[in-house]
Design a protein around this motif. Structure first.
Motif, PDB file in Angstrom:
ATOM      1  N   ALA A   1      -6.200 -16.454  39.386  1.00  0.00           N
ATOM      2  CA  ALA A   1      -4.889 -16.636  40.018  1.00  0.00           C
ATOM      3  C   ALA A   1      -4.936 -16.694  41.539  1.00  0.00           C
ATOM      4  CB  ALA A   1      -3.946 -15.510  39.586  1.00  0.00           C
ATOM      5  N   ASN A   2      -6.103 -16.864  42.113  1.00  0.00           N
ATOM      6  CA  ASN A   2      -6.190 -16.856  43.574  1.00  0.00           C
ATOM      7  C   ASN A   2      -5.809 -18.193  44.215  1.00  0.00           C
ATOM      8  OD1 ASN A   2      -9.061 -17.293  42.356  1.00  0.00           O
ATOM      9  ND2 ASN A   2      -9.143 -18.310  44.355  1.00  0.00           N
TER      10      ASN A   2
ATOM     11  N   TYR B   1      -0.624  -8.426  38.567  1.00  0.00           N
ATOM     12  CA  TYR B   1      -2.037  -8.186  38.865  1.00  0.00           C
ATOM     13  C   TYR B   1      -2.698  -9.551  38.965  1.00  0.00           C
ATOM     14  CZ  TYR B   1      -1.005  -3.377  37.686  1.00  0.00           C
ATOM     15  OH  TYR B   1      -0.454  -2.116  37.665  1.00  0.00           O
ATOM     16  N   LEU B   2      -3.120  -9.896  40.164  1.00  0.00           N
ATOM     17  CA  LEU B   2      -3.638 -11.224  40.455  1.00  0.00           C
ATOM     18  C   LEU B   2      -5.154 -11.219  40.263  1.00  0.00           C
ATOM     19  CD1 LEU B   2      -2.443 -13.497  43.325  1.00  0.00           C
ATOM     20  CD2 LEU B   2      -4.882 -13.226  42.926  1.00  0.00           C
ATOM     21  N   GLY B   3      -5.595 -11.696  39.110  1.00  0.00           N
ATOM     22  CA  GLY B   3      -7.015 -11.693  38.798  1.00  0.00           C
ATOM     23  C   GLY B   3      -7.761 -12.781  39.547  1.00  0.00           C
ATOM     24  N   SER B   4      -8.921 -12.419  40.096  1.00  0.00           N
ATOM     25  CA  SER B   4      -9.738 -13.372  40.832  1.00  0.00           C
ATOM     26  C   SER B   4     -11.198 -12.987  40.688  1.00  0.00           C
ATOM     27  CB  SER B   4      -9.348 -13.381  42.312  1.00  0.00           C
ATOM     28  OG  SER B   4     -10.202 -14.218  43.070  1.00  0.00           O
TER      29      SER B   4
ATOM     30  N   ALA C   1      -5.111 -14.427  48.692  1.00  0.00           N
ATOM     31  CA  ALA C   1      -3.953 -14.943  47.963  1.00  0.00           C
ATOM     32  C   ALA C   1      -2.804 -13.945  48.011  1.00  0.00           C
ATOM     33  CB  ALA C   1      -4.339 -15.251  46.521  1.00  0.00           C
ATOM     34  N   VAL C   2      -3.119 -12.677  47.835  1.00  0.00           N
ATOM     35  CA  VAL C   2      -2.090 -11.638  47.883  1.00  0.00           C
ATOM     36  C   VAL C   2      -1.470 -11.565  49.277  1.00  0.00           C
ATOM     37  CG1 VAL C   2      -1.738  -9.131  47.828  1.00  0.00           C
ATOM     38  CG2 VAL C   2      -2.966 -10.260  45.968  1.00  0.00           C
TER      39      VAL C   2
END
Length: 245
Positions: free
Chosen positions: A9-10, A29-32, A41-42
């Motif tokens: 998700a980045n 929760y942004l998985g990378s 990204a966050v």
């Protein structure tokens, strides 16, 4: 508050999916695979005023990374409402069926199929705690075996020995998972975001990232009476939105 995990998700469709779920009030929760890329990204989302998001180092092809990610999320929440299995690789094109190496095919399957299964199995306990859990597996219209038998289909000549079969296998897993969970509140679906202009295809697709992510988010927000075990594809089936398998 509802919680969502998105793999890969980045950037691109994954990042836009995170953005749209954040706009719907989810904590994401942004998985990378790269924590640094996830942090960047966050930071971008925070700059837009979307603050209920944090990076999560998660390499879907690494079992230790999956275990660590599950432990990290589990320390912060006992419930996961949405899992979007977005991470995927193409393996590079072209992929002639008679000369593409088995090692490359295995590599693509490791991420696109086995990675999805591993992540789903790792987080299923948190998903079971949600009142209306949703699993969205991001696939491709090129995974349709039916359409690949139709010479009039516009993508008929686009073949691949690794990528297409890996997503067809992902679709099959989606069907089996939905069937196993059919008597529960789960909704499990495969979503084709469409031929979208991204790094994945050197920005050759005509579709936009926001439109592609909206298709994924729509499946993540399905109502209790929504469908499960479907292959959503506006690209392949603009009238019904349901692609043949």
């Amino acid at each position: 508050m509802k919680y969502a995990l998105i793999t890969g998700a980045n950037k691109s469709i994954g990042l836009e999916t995170a953005r749209q779920l954040l706009q719907q009030g989810y904590y994401v929760y942004l998985g990378s695979r790269s924590l640094e890329n996830g942090q960047q990204a966050v930071a971008q989302l925070h700059a837009e005023g979307l603050t209920q998001v944090e990076p999560l180092q998660l390499d879907v092809a690494d079992s230790a990374s999956i275990t660590e990610a599950r432990e990290a999320v589990g320390q912060k929440t006992a419930v996961l409402d949405v899992l979007v299995n977005n991470a995927g690789i193409s393996g590079g094109m072209p992929q002639p069926t008679l000369s593409t190496s088995v090692d490359l095919i295995k590599q693509v399957f490791e991420t696109n199929v086995f990675g999805v299964i591993s992540v789903t199995q790792a987080f299923i306990d948190l998903l079971r705690q949600a009142p209306e859990p949703r699993i969205v597996n991001v696939t491709t219209g090129l995974a349709s075996l039916t359409l690949h038998h139709d010479p009039t289909w516009r993508y008929y000549n686009i073949t691949g020995a690794a990528y297409h079969p890996s997503k067809a296998a992902l679709n099959a897993y989606t069907v089996m998972l939905a069937q196993e969970l059919r008597d529960t509140p789960f909704k499990v679906n495969a979503v084709d975001p469409g031929y979208t202009a991204t790094d994945f295809n050197h920005h050759s697709g005509p579709g936009t990232v926001p439109d592609a992510a909206a298709r994924v988010v729509k499946a993540a927000l399905l109502a209790p009476d929504g469908p499960t075990g479907q292959f959503f594809s506006d690209d392949n089936a603009p009238e019904t939105g349901i692609s043949p398998w």
